[in-house]
Design an enzyme around this catalytic site. Structure first.
Site, PDB file in Angstrom:
ATOM      1  N   PRO A   1       0.837  -1.209   0.000  1.00 15.59           N
ATOM      2  CG  PRO A   1      -0.638  -1.503   1.761  1.00 15.59           C
ATOM      3  CD  PRO A   1       0.618  -2.047   1.169  1.00 15.59           C
ATOM      4  CD  GLU A   2       2.966   2.743  -4.317  1.00 14.33           C
ATOM      5  OE1 GLU A   2       3.130   3.889  -4.770  1.00 14.33           O
ATOM      6  OE2 GLU A   2       3.158   1.722  -4.997  1.00 14.33           O
TER       7      GLU A   2
ATOM      8  NE  ARG B   1       4.459 -11.357   1.007  1.00 12.61           N
ATOM      9  CZ  ARG B   1       5.014 -10.903  -0.117  1.00 12.61           C
ATOM     10  NH1 ARG B   1       4.280 -10.263  -0.990  1.00 12.61           N
ATOM     11  NH2 ARG B   1       6.285 -11.083  -0.355  1.00 12.61           N
TER      12      ARG B   1
END
Ligand SMILES: [Zn+2]
Length: 279
Positions: free
Chosen positions: A2-3, A118
């Site tokens: 995500p940015e 993750r």
């Protein structure tokens, strides 16, 4: 990962609860925390975090770079979603999620789940947010980030544009997607040296960074390889993840190269290396 637009979208959803009563995180008081993956907690020690959080109320949620910043009664809680993190408000009795590794329980009967397949995400509990985000570069959508300021910053560094724009201490919030998109909009080669840009190119880059981010925000970010809901910006990519597909401007196949271990997409016709570039 995500940015800026993806993180900002999560912040906005948590702030308002999407208009659903009781689902907003602001105003909730923490009663306890469940930690199933201790390495999620970057600071302090998990035991101390569990002791310090109960009784604290969330007074506001903001974003700095790719960090979510929860302002509490006495402390500041920061969360970095990293590769696959997501935050979801649920009822206490909602079906368990095996990927919810850290769960904040509220007095209202709701919980905020930090799911992370993750497990690279991080939680920080500090007195002052600057301890964690103080090193970050300027926010590209804020007023103080001007083309003039970007020009000075680019001249001070002598690095290829792609790795420089990804460097969070240079500008906060850009990642692989928005950097590739911005460079294509600005017609700049990803390996162009930052100190060789002409004033018109600096202005084009400044404008392109902001346009790419604002378009991402308008579509609630992109949904690609992480657990994330609702974003539609992936349907508007010009170069990112489009290797061998035609450039939307000129039809030339988009190329993918690796720059600093990151897949980098660009149009070899629209983004030519300049003569001044060291490539
Ligand atoms: Zn092109």
């Amino acid at each position: 990962m995500p940015e800026l637009p993806e993180v900002e979208t999560v912040v906005r959803q948590l702030r308002t609860g999407d208009g659903v009563r009781g689902r907003a995180v602001v105003g909730q008081t923490i009663t306890s925390v469940t930690i199933k993956w201790a390495r999620h907690i970057a600071t302090p020690a998990p035991r101390e975090l569990k002791k310090r959080l109960p009784g604290q109320r969330v007074t506001a949620i903001t974003r700095r770079g790719k960090y979510l910043v929860f302002h509490l009664t006495r402390d500041v809680l920061l969360i970095h979603l990293k590769m696959s993190g997501d935050l979801m408000m649920v009822n206490h009795h909602a079906a368990p999620d095996k990927h919810a590794h850290t769960i904040f329980h509220f007095k209202s009967g709701r919980s905020l789940r930090f799911t992370d397949t993750r497990k690279f995400g991080k939680v920080f509990l500090v007195k002052d947010a600057e301890e964690i985000v103080g090193h970050l570069g300027p926010e590209p959508l804020e007023k103080d980030f001007t083309a003039k300021r970007l020009g000075t910053m680019l001249r001070e560094h002598r690095r290829a544009l792609k790795p420089l724009l990804l460097d969070q201490t240079f500008i906060a919030g850009l990642g692989n997607i928005y950097t590739d998109e911005a460079l294509h909009r600005a017609q700049l080669h990803p390996l162009r040296q930052s100190d060789t840009l002409q004033p018109a190119e600096v202005r084009a880059l400044w404008k392109s960074i902001r346009q790419a981010l604002m378009l991402g925000l308008r579509h609630n970010g992109a949904s690609i390889d992480w657990v994330y809901r609702g974003g539609g910006f992936q349907n508007y990519f010009r170069v990112y993840d489009r290797a061998n597909e035609p450039c939307l401007t000129c039809g030339t196949p988009i190329q993918r190269i690796v720059v600093g271990q990151r897949g980098t997409h660009f149009c070899p016709h629209c983004q030519r290396p300049s003569q001044r570039s060291k490539v």
